[in-house]
Design a protein around this motif. Structure first.
Motif, PDB file in Angstrom:
ATOM      1  N   VAL A 171       2.376  -7.528  -8.432  1.00  0.00           N
ATOM      2  CA  VAL A 171       1.151  -7.187  -7.693  1.00  0.00           C
ATOM      3  C   VAL A 171       1.424  -6.001  -6.781  1.00  0.00           C
ATOM      4  N   VAL A 172       0.544  -4.999  -6.863  1.00  0.00           N
ATOM      5  CA  VAL A 172       0.698  -3.775  -6.065  1.00  0.00           C
ATOM      6  C   VAL A 172      -0.466  -3.555  -5.103  1.00  0.00           C
ATOM      7  N   TYR A 211      -4.803  -5.065  -3.803  1.00  0.00           N
ATOM      8  CA  TYR A 211      -5.888  -6.035  -3.827  1.00  0.00           C
ATOM      9  C   TYR A 211      -7.226  -5.296  -3.884  1.00  0.00           C
ATOM     10  N   THR A 247      -1.615  -1.371  -1.210  1.00  0.00           N
ATOM     11  CA  THR A 247      -0.268  -1.871  -0.932  1.00  0.00           C
ATOM     12  C   THR A 247      -0.239  -3.391  -0.997  1.00  0.00           C
ATOM     13  N   ARG A 248       0.840  -3.908  -1.491  1.00  0.00           N
ATOM     14  CA  ARG A 248       1.028  -5.349  -1.672  1.00  0.00           C
ATOM     15  C   ARG A 248       1.041  -6.099  -0.344  1.00  0.00           C
ATOM     16  N   ASP A 249       1.582  -5.476   0.712  1.00  0.00           N
ATOM     17  CA  ASP A 249       1.768  -6.159   1.988  1.00  0.00           C
ATOM     18  C   ASP A 249       0.573  -6.049   2.930  1.00  0.00           C
ATOM     19  N   SER A 281      -6.164  -9.926  -6.833  1.00  0.00           N
ATOM     20  CA  SER A 281      -4.865  -9.247  -6.875  1.00  0.00           C
ATOM     21  C   SER A 281      -4.906  -8.229  -8.006  1.00  0.00           C
ATOM     22  N   ASP A 299      -2.278  -5.841 -10.404  1.00  0.00           N
ATOM     23  CA  ASP A 299      -0.865  -5.607 -10.715  1.00  0.00           C
ATOM     24  C   ASP A 299      -0.611  -4.169 -11.171  1.00  0.00           C
ATOM     25  N   GLU A 300       0.662  -3.869 -11.390  1.00  0.00           N
ATOM     26  CA  GLU A 300       1.078  -2.506 -11.734  1.00  0.00           C
ATOM     27  C   GLU A 300       0.533  -2.044 -13.079  1.00  0.00           C
TER      28      GLU A 300
END
Length: 186
Positions: free
Chosen positions: A49-50, A52, A72-74, A95, A97-98
């Motif tokens: 996941v990269v 949202y 960003t994931r965080d 989510s 993903d890449e």
């Protein structure tokens, strides 16, 4: 396999992995304060996941509208600003993903913004009142609000508070400004 006009051919092989596993949807929480919806969600469990996507619809809306791409994931929160008081808004998060795959939508959260009745609060102001200073002085102000602080403005008085003049201002909830005090008398 490739062939040329003379009938000669050649071939090559490659091996790829197909990733079609569905991503887990994050768990969403939200609340309204003034004309703002504050959303937060859980960190994705998959390493791929990269980011949202944030979706919104109003009470009369039939379709979800993507209102934000979080890259960003965080980053686990989002503020939706300038909402109409008394209107119900429903949110969901996915989510991403890449590979560009998107999870199912999270649980939905519905908020109804209300009128803002709380004034912003100054949480930090330096230098402290009554402090004697000279030369260059750094003025720092931080404010908070249950809604959104849109700006901070400092004013100066040279007649013990009878009249005030603008000194500096900044957008957002923080101001840091260098001030040359040598331009003023004791």
């Amino acid at each position: 396999t490739v062939k040329d006009v003379d009938g000669l051919s050649n071939s090559a092989e490659t091996e790829v992995s197909v990733v079609n596993k569905p991503l887990n949807a994050p768990k969403l929480e939200g609340e309204a304060g003034g004309r703002i919806a504050s959303l937060s969600w859980s960190l994705a469990t998959e390493a791929s996941v990269v980011g949202y996507c944030v979706y919104r619809k109003t009470a009369d809306g039939k379709k979800w509208e993507k209102i934000a791409d979080i890259k960003t994931r965080d980053t686990l929160s989002y503020k939706d600003t300038s909402l109409k008081e008394g209107t119900k808004y429903t949110y969901a998060v996915t989510s991403l993903d890449e590979y560009g795959q998107e999870s199912a939508k999270s649980n939905s959260v519905t908020v109804t913004p209300t009128a803002d009745k709380t004034a912003p609060e100054i949480t930090r102001f330096t230098p402290a009142s009554g402090k004697r200073v000279s030369g260059d002085l750094k003025i720092s102000v931080t404010a908070r609000d249950d809604n959104l602080v849109t700006g901070v403005r400092c004013e100066i008085s040279s007649d013990s508070g009878k009249t005030w003049e603008p000194l500096c201002e900044a957008e957002g909830d923080t101001l840091d400004w260098m001030f040359d005090t040598t331009k003023f008398e004791d």
